[in-house]
Structure formats: C-alpha cells, structure tokens
Design a protein around this motif. Structure first.
Motif, PDB file in Angstrom:
ATOM      1  N   LEU A 127       0.831  -1.202   0.000  1.00 32.85           N
ATOM      2  CA  LEU A 127       0.000   0.000   0.000  1.00 32.85           C
ATOM      3  C   LEU A 127       0.868   1.255   0.000  1.00 32.85           C
ATOM      4  O   LEU A 127       0.597   2.222  -0.756  1.00 32.85           O
ATOM      5  N   TYR A 128       1.914   1.266   0.809  1.00 29.59           N
ATOM      6  CA  TYR A 128       2.835   2.412   0.829  1.00 29.59           C
ATOM      7  C   TYR A 128       3.422   2.649  -0.568  1.00 29.59           C
ATOM      8  O   TYR A 128       3.510   3.800  -1.026  1.00 29.59           O
ATOM      9  N   LEU A 169      -9.584   2.160  -3.254  1.00 31.22           N
ATOM     10  CA  LEU A 169     -10.668   2.526  -2.336  1.00 31.22           C
ATOM     11  C   LEU A 169     -10.117   2.957  -0.978  1.00 31.22           C
ATOM     12  O   LEU A 169     -10.595   3.927  -0.379  1.00 31.22           O
ATOM     13  N   ILE A 170      -9.102   2.233  -0.490  1.00 35.56           N
ATOM     14  CA  ILE A 170      -8.482   2.571   0.797  1.00 35.56           C
ATOM     15  C   ILE A 170      -7.882   3.980   0.746  1.00 35.56           C
ATOM     16  O   ILE A 170      -8.026   4.779   1.685  1.00 35.56           O
ATOM     17  N   ILE A 171      -7.222   4.305  -0.374  1.00 35.58           N
ATOM     18  CA  ILE A 171      -6.601   5.628  -0.521  1.00 35.58           C
ATOM     19  C   ILE A 171      -7.660   6.708  -0.679  1.00 35.58           C
ATOM     20  O   ILE A 171      -7.646   7.729   0.022  1.00 35.58           O
ATOM     21  N   GLN A 192      -8.172   6.060   4.379  1.00 32.32           N
ATOM     22  CA  GLN A 192      -7.798   5.122   5.427  1.00 32.32           C
ATOM     23  C   GLN A 192      -6.343   4.665   5.298  1.00 32.32           C
ATOM     24  O   GLN A 192      -5.823   3.966   6.171  1.00 32.32           O
ATOM     25  N   ALA A 193      -5.671   5.042   4.213  1.00 32.55           N
ATOM     26  CA  ALA A 193      -4.334   4.519   3.932  1.00 32.55           C
ATOM     27  C   ALA A 193      -3.277   5.067   4.882  1.00 32.55           C
ATOM     28  O   ALA A 193      -2.339   4.347   5.265  1.00 32.55           O
ATOM     29  N   GLU A 194      -3.400   6.326   5.257  1.00 34.52           N
ATOM     30  CA  GLU A 194      -2.365   6.947   6.080  1.00 34.52           C
ATOM     31  C   GLU A 194      -2.173   6.192   7.396  1.00 34.52           C
ATOM     32  O   GLU A 194      -1.038   5.896   7.804  1.00 34.52           O
ATOM     33  N   ALA A 195      -3.279   5.870   8.066  1.00 32.48           N
ATOM     34  CA  ALA A 195      -3.180   5.174   9.348  1.00 32.48           C
ATOM     35  C   ALA A 195      -2.570   3.787   9.185  1.00 32.48           C
ATOM     36  O   ALA A 195      -1.808   3.324  10.040  1.00 32.48           O
ATOM     37  N   LEU A 196      -2.862   3.126   8.075  1.00 30.30           N
ATOM     38  CA  LEU A 196      -2.337   1.781   7.849  1.00 30.30           C
ATOM     39  C   LEU A 196      -0.827   1.787   7.663  1.00 30.30           C
ATOM     40  O   LEU A 196      -0.117   0.958   8.237  1.00 30.30           O
ATOM     41  N   PRO A 220       2.996   9.140   2.364  1.00 33.59           N
ATOM     42  CA  PRO A 220       3.180  10.094   1.265  1.00 33.59           C
ATOM     43  C   PRO A 220       1.930  10.957   1.086  1.00 33.59           C
ATOM     44  O   PRO A 220       0.817  10.531   1.382  1.00 33.59           O
ATOM     45  N   GLU A 221       2.130  12.172   0.583  1.00 31.98           N
ATOM     46  CA  GLU A 221       1.011  13.087   0.342  1.00 31.98           C
ATOM     47  C   GLU A 221       0.330  12.707  -0.972  1.00 31.98           C
ATOM     48  O   GLU A 221       0.873  12.930  -2.051  1.00 31.98           O
TER      49      GLU A 221
END
Length: 267
Positions: free
Chosen positions: A95-96, A127-129, A133-137, A146-147
């Motif tokens: 994901l990162y 969908l996560i991005i 919700q991606a930042e917390a993961l 990343p921004e």
C-alpha cells in the motif's frame, strides 16, 4: 512516454512509474496492478495496452511496486515468482508503494486532477486511498504517509471484500497474509463521499464472487457511482470466455464514457 521512480518500501526499494503522456490531457489516470502484478512497457502487457487506449485524452501512469526481482516473465512457475519477488513483503508495504507512486505522479503532473484505476488488490487499495484510510495503515508499519492529495474518481476492476473458497490466492501468501481487516475497507468505501466511482466485475471471475464485489459498490458513499458486469471476463480481464482478448478492456472503457475523460472532469 517517460520513466519516473519513487521511493519503495521493500526489495529494490524502488517504485517504477511508466508515464504515457496524452495530448492536452484533462487528467492523470494512475493504474494500480493486482497483487504480484507487473505493469511496464511490454508488448501484450494489459496495463501497457490499457494506457495506450486511454492516452488520447489523459496522461496515464503505470505504477509498479517494489520487489526483489522484476522479471516476472522469466518464471514458468507462478508460485516461484511470488516467493522470489515478494517473500516477506507485507500488505502495508505494498500500500505504501502505491501511495508513494501516486505522490510522485502528483509532483510530475502538477495541476491535473488524478483518477485511480485499480485491478484486484490495486482496486482495494484505490478505495483505501480515496477513502482516506491509507495513512493510518502505513503508519502502523512505521512509514511516513506520502502526500496523495484529493482523488477525483476511482475505477475498481475485479475487487471484492472476501475471496472465493476455491480462489488460487491464499491467505498465507506474501502481502495477502497481512491484509487489513475487512471493516477498514468498508469504512474506506463509506468515506468516499465526493467525486465518482465505477466498479467492474467479470462474470467468470474465479477470485471474487458478485456479492463480494457488489458490497463494495453499495457501501461507497458517493452518489455518482455505477456497477457493471463484464460478460465472459475473467478475474484479470485478460480473457473473454477463456480466450485471450482485449475486449474486456474495451468494454470497460466504453462504459467509462471516454469522451468525457477527454473533456471536462467527471465520468
């Protein structure tokens, strides 16, 4: 066409981006491959073919995540490829990588709206991005998120919230073995309350059934959304009725109303 690199989390520590620049593009479309996928300039590659079909009115970026080895086509045994390229890689690292690639696309195409088109796990990550919700993961893995900015629209192809029992993917494989809880995905869908979303599912998909895919569509918060069944398409959208074909890609592009992609934002 140009090549861009972003910081990766694993293996060679590199996210490779192949950018196909459209004429007077109205937006950028980022293509996210599925788990263990490859996306590069290679004759016959699905993502390369799709990028060139879309590039009339948009710039299209193929984002290939970090791995230990790149030559997927040199492996005759898919399991050997998975272990050689991704052994030990976590879901949050994958994901990162896609977030890192997206952030680099932002820096390279300043001012253009950004859409995500993800296949399978790439669709889940889209969908996560988009659902923020991606930042917390990735923070859970110790990475600085990343921004990624605002997402104009999301296209999801062959993604669901639970695997079929007979799926060739197993929960003990790299990346999949550490995937986020399903409720995180559902929360992301509910949080997509702006922009647009389009969902595609092939009726010969051996990985996700229709209910699994349709649930994500139903949960997605934006009113500007649609769900399409692609007749005869498999999970990868590379085959039609079991025969290699680009028709599933053309079917999806037609339903996206590409004439709108060539003009004002909105699909």
């Amino acid at each position: 066409m140009s090549f861009i690199e972003a910081r990766g989390s694993y293996g060679d520590k590199t996210v490779r981006i192949t950018a196909v620049e459209g004429e007077n593009p109205s937006r950028v479309i980022c293509l996210f491959h599925g788990v263990y996928g490859a996306a590069s300039r290679k004759e016959g590659d699905k993502y390369w073919l799709l990028a060139n079909k879309l590039a009339k009115g948009a710039s299209v970026c193929l984002i290939e995540t970090s791995r230990k080895v790149r030559d997927k086509w040199g492996f005759s045994d898919p399991q050997m490829w998975v272990q050689s390229a991704f052994s030990g890689k976590t879901y949050r690292q994958e994901l990162y990588d896609q977030m890192s690639g997206l952030a680099e696309v932002r820096r390279s195409f300043v001012g253009l709206p950004v859409c995500l088109w993800g296949f399978s796990l790439g669709g889940i990550n889209s969908l996560i991005i988009a659902g923020r919700q991606a930042e917390a993961l990735v923070l859970e893995e110790g990475f600085t998120p990343p921004e990624v900015g605002e997402i104009e629209g999301v296209i999801v192809s062959g993604s669901g919230d639970s695997l079929k029992p007979q799926s060739s993917f197993h929960m003990d494989l790299p990346i999949i073995d550490s995937i986020c809880d399903r409720e995180v995905l559902h929360r992301a869908c509910r949080s997509i309350d702006r922009g647009w979303a389009r969902f595609f599912w092939g009726d010969m998909d051996g990985t996700f059934d229709r209910d699994s895919a349709y649930r994500l569509f139903e949960l997605t918060g934006t009113e500007d959304k649609a769900f399409h069944v692609v007749p005869g398409a498999d999970h990868s959208f590379r085959n039609l009725e079991g025969v290699p074909s680009s028709e599933p890609l053309d079917y999806m592009i037609d339903r996206l109303q590409v004439r709108q992609l060539q003009g004002q934002p909105g699909v």
